[in-house]
Design a protein around this motif. Structure first.
Motif, PDB file in Angstrom:
ATOM      1  N   GLU A  72       0.843  -1.193   0.000  1.00 17.54           N
ATOM      2  CA  GLU A  72       0.000   0.000   0.000  1.00 17.54           C
ATOM      3  C   GLU A  72       0.882   1.247   0.000  1.00 17.54           C
ATOM      4  O   GLU A  72       2.009   1.224   0.502  1.00 17.54           O
ATOM      5  CB  GLU A  72      -0.896   0.023   1.249  1.00 17.54           C
ATOM      6  N   ILE A  73       0.366   2.343  -0.562  1.00 23.85           N
ATOM      7  CA  ILE A  73       1.061   3.635  -0.479  1.00 23.85           C
ATOM      8  C   ILE A  73       0.101   4.596   0.211  1.00 23.85           C
ATOM      9  O   ILE A  73      -1.066   4.702  -0.157  1.00 23.85           O
ATOM     10  CB  ILE A  73       1.440   4.147  -1.873  1.00 23.85           C
ATOM     11  N   SER A  74       0.605   5.285   1.238  1.00 27.71           N
ATOM     12  CA  SER A  74      -0.295   6.081   2.088  1.00 27.71           C
ATOM     13  C   SER A  74      -0.898   7.270   1.352  1.00 27.71           C
ATOM     14  O   SER A  74      -2.008   7.689   1.637  1.00 27.71           O
ATOM     15  CB  SER A  74       0.446   6.546   3.335  1.00 27.71           C
ATOM     16  N   GLU A  75      -0.157   7.865   0.430  1.00 26.14           N
ATOM     17  CA  GLU A  75      -0.692   9.035  -0.273  1.00 26.14           C
ATOM     18  C   GLU A  75      -0.565   8.821  -1.764  1.00 26.14           C
ATOM     19  O   GLU A  75       0.541   8.625  -2.255  1.00 26.14           O
ATOM     20  CB  GLU A  75       0.112  10.301   0.048  1.00 26.14           C
ATOM     21  N   THR A  76      -1.683   8.876  -2.475  1.00 26.72           N
ATOM     22  CA  THR A  76      -1.602   8.748  -3.930  1.00 26.72           C
ATOM     23  C   THR A  76      -2.448   9.831  -4.584  1.00 26.72           C
ATOM     24  O   THR A  76      -3.469  10.236  -4.053  1.00 26.72           O
ATOM     25  CB  THR A  76      -2.123   7.384  -4.417  1.00 26.72           C
TER      26      THR A  76
END
Lengths: 398, 272
Positions: A72-76
């Motif tokens: 997962e990437i926290s900010e996209t």
């Protein structure tokens, strides 16, 4: 008589020694040898690496980009989930890098200009405060500054339960900043289109005004007209779109805040750190740019009865810019490159995402080659833009 | 003797400076200076470096305001830089600065007619024609019009500065060292041109120079400044040989008289 071979040079054919003593021949020879050595060194490194990789059974190539990233990437800024592939993950990282760099460049220019002008203030306190600001933040390594801001934000702000709310809807918490955003509506698209139309109209009116002034000498109040057209058209589009007022407000739901727009502490730390650090350099560039223009230029414009704003625009700024733009470009490039330090505070920038990718796939060389090319590309783009800007603002080469 | 130039009554005076004082911090640059000129008269100001000549000129053109005393131009009170009459006078005064102060952001012809272009009194085409005409007047080739001032030599820049100063057909022409750095032939040409402007157009000319010979032959009045004060002023016709010897000695530093050179940064050479 002292150099008899000169007289005979045309007659007898040159020997090999003569050739080697020829400056031009030598210059070419040295360059061929130099290039040869570089190619040899490169070939040695590449073949060694390929051999070692083959020994460890690591496949080479960019095929891994198609595989599922499964992190997962926290900010996209685009649609992304753990099911997306590595290529998408890298694009997310790139966009995050670009976001923080562009915002940083804009903010450091504004803040740096303010402090640069303040350092020349006739007010003692203002001048000294600006000096302290510049000398403090310029002389602390930027990585430490990122750590400082990242430690400060969660430490200084309260838990979401007791969020600070200086303005209705604007929340400061240890999990970052929240602010209300308008709920998507066609009116906003209309406003965007109106803004573009306004800009195009202003462009053409400006051309017409310049032509008229060239021909008749009559000046045209371009700034007020332009402002009127822009604000008027955008406002009209807003009203035509039904003047939507619905906003998504951040609210505490359970243990966290939902809704609104969230600015993460990581992003804030990177943005503030880079902006503050680079703004000190920009301040110095601005100061030197202003000081580079002799005061006699103001006096001469004054004596001609030219308005100060016109003198600033036509006389002072073009000369300051000529001095300031090249070092300013350096600072913008530095900021963009320094944004790779974001990995230290966990902001998912390009380097951070590439690191995860590398760890998961083992494709270190490929991942590094990707982000190095991207940084190179970003820097070259910035350079190109600034060179164009410099040509436009500055004058003929001296 | 010290006030020969003010023999005219004040009501007819074109330039009337009374007890003008201008300070920079603790330095008194211009100290209690009186100056009176009728319309069409010419005045040469001489004196050693840091005598306050340039500052006096900048007070007249409106860059500095008077700390004490008054400046009247054709009965308009312009002692203050914000005086309501000042904007009107910007068009009526032409000034050549000591360092020329040409704008490197503009071409030579835009420099010469900057005011006319910005205020819209001339179209760009007309402004350029006017600038080329003025270039011819100061002895520069038409080709230099499209260059930037930094492309020109020092002497050429000076002449562009003069062209800019006279581009508005000013009533008062202020020249801070119009011939410094020029060769004798050119310097003669420029001084002749200045005299012509004064006699043909009735322009009042105040010029800072360090050449006693030029001051005596080309100007009607002479004022010598020292240490911010007027040391001598009067008609050049009234200068007899004894005067001339005395003033010249002052200028070339051979005098043991009251002029002592200030130490510190000199501008260009001993006199400026």
């Amino acid at each position: 008589m002292s150099k008899p071979q000169n007289a005979q040079g045309d007659v007898r054919s040159k020997s090999l020694v003569d050739y080697l003593n020829d400056e031009n021949v030598r210059a070419v020879l040295y360059q061929i040898v130099a290039i040869g050595l570089i190619i040899l060194a490169g070939w040695y490194l590449v073949s060694n690496t390929l051999y070692n990789l083959a020994q460890q059974n690591i496949s080479t190539g960019y095929g891994f980009l198609d595989l599922e990233a499964s992190f997962e990437i926290s900010e996209t800024m685009i649609d992304y989930s753990a099911k997306s592939n590595y290529a998408t993950a890298l694009v997310v990282g790139l966009l995050n890098t670009v976001k923080v760099s562009v915002l940083g460049i804009v903010l450091c220019t504004i803040i740096g200009t303010i402090f640069g002008v303040a350092r020349l203030s006739s007010n003692w306190i203002v001048r000294k405060l600006a000096t302290v600001y510049v000398e403090t933040f310029r002389n602390i390594p930027v990585l430490l500054q990122l750590f400082f801001w990242y430690a400060l934000i969660p430490g200084a702000f309260p838990h979401p339960r007791d969020a600070l709310e200086p303005l209705p809807g604007v929340l400061f918490t240890s999990r970052g900043m929240y602010m209300p955003v308008p709920v998507a509506d066609t009116a906003y698209t209309l406003m965007g289109i109106a803004a573009i139309i306004a800009l195009v109209a202003i462009f053409f009116i400006k051309r017409w005004a310049k032509k008229r002034q060239d021909a008749t000498g009559q000046p045209f109040p371009m700034f007020l007209t332009g402002l009127g057209i822009f604000v008027g058209l955008v406002l009209l589009a807003y009203l035509a779109g039904g003047a939507p007022t619905e906003m998504s407000m951040p609210e505490l739901k359970g243990f966290n805040i939902r809704g609104g727009y969230n600015i993460s502490p990581e992003f804030l730390a990177v943005l503030i750190g880079l902006t503050v650090y680079t703004s000190t350099y920009v301040a110095e560039v601005v100061r030197s740019g202003i000081q580079a223009v002799p005061s006699g230029q103001w006096e001469a414009a004054d004596s001609l009865g030219i308005k100060r704003s016109v003198a600033l625009r036509k006389v002072i700024l073009p000369q300051s810019m000529r001095v300031a733009i090249p070092p300013l470009t350096n600072q913008y490039l530095n900021l963009t490159k320094n944004s790779s330090l974001a990995v230290a505070v966990g902001y998912p920038d390009l380097v951070s995402v590439s690191n995860t990718t590398m760890n998961q796939t083992g494709q270190a060389i490929e991942a590094i080659s990707i982000f190095m090319s991207i940084y190179l590309g970003l820097s070259l783009l910035t350079s190109l833009f600034m060179n164009w800007f410099n040509k436009k603002m500055a004058l003929v080469e001296r | 003797m010290t006030q020969a130039a003010s023999s005219h009554s004040d009501s007819t005076a074109f330039v009337a400076v009374k007890k003008l004082t201008k300070r920079f911090g603790s330095v008194v640059a211009v100290n209690n200076v009186d100056l009176t000129l009728s319309r069409g008269e010419t005045l040469a100001i001489i004196g050693p470096s840091a005598a306050g000549k340039s500052v006096l000129m900048k007070c007249l053109v409106g860059i500095y305001g008077a700390d004490e005393g008054t400046i009247y131009l054709d009965q308009d009170d312009v002692s203050d830089t914000n005086a309501p009459e000042r904007p009107k006078w910007a068009a009526k005064i032409g000034m050549l600065f000591q360092q020329n102060a040409l704008f490197d952001s503009l071409t030579v012809w835009e420099n010469i007619c900057f005011r006319q272009i910005e205020l819209g009194t001339l179209s760009r085409k007309a402004a350029k024609e006017r600038a080329v005409e003025l270039l011819g007047l100061v002895g520069l080739a038409q080709e230099s019009a499209e260059l930037t001032p930094s492309d020109l030599s020092g002497g050429m820049q000076k002449r562009v500065g003069i062209a800019r100063a006279i581009s508005t057909d000013p009533e008062l022409l202020l020249l801070d060292n119009p011939t410094a750095g020029l060769d004798p032939v050119l310097s003669n040409h420029i001084e002749l041109m200045i005299s012509k402007i004064a006699t043909q157009r009735g322009t009042t000319v105040i010029s800072i120079t360090n050449d006693m010979q030029i001051a005596r032959t080309r100007y009607q009045n002479l004022m010598m400044m020292h240490d911010g004060k007027v040391y001598w002023s009067g008609k050049t016709d009234d200068i007899d040989d004894a005067h001339n010897a005395h003033l010249t000695q002052m200028l070339d530093g051979s005098s043991q008289g009251p002029i002592t050179m200030r130490t510190g940064k000199r501008e260009d050479g001993i006199f400026a």
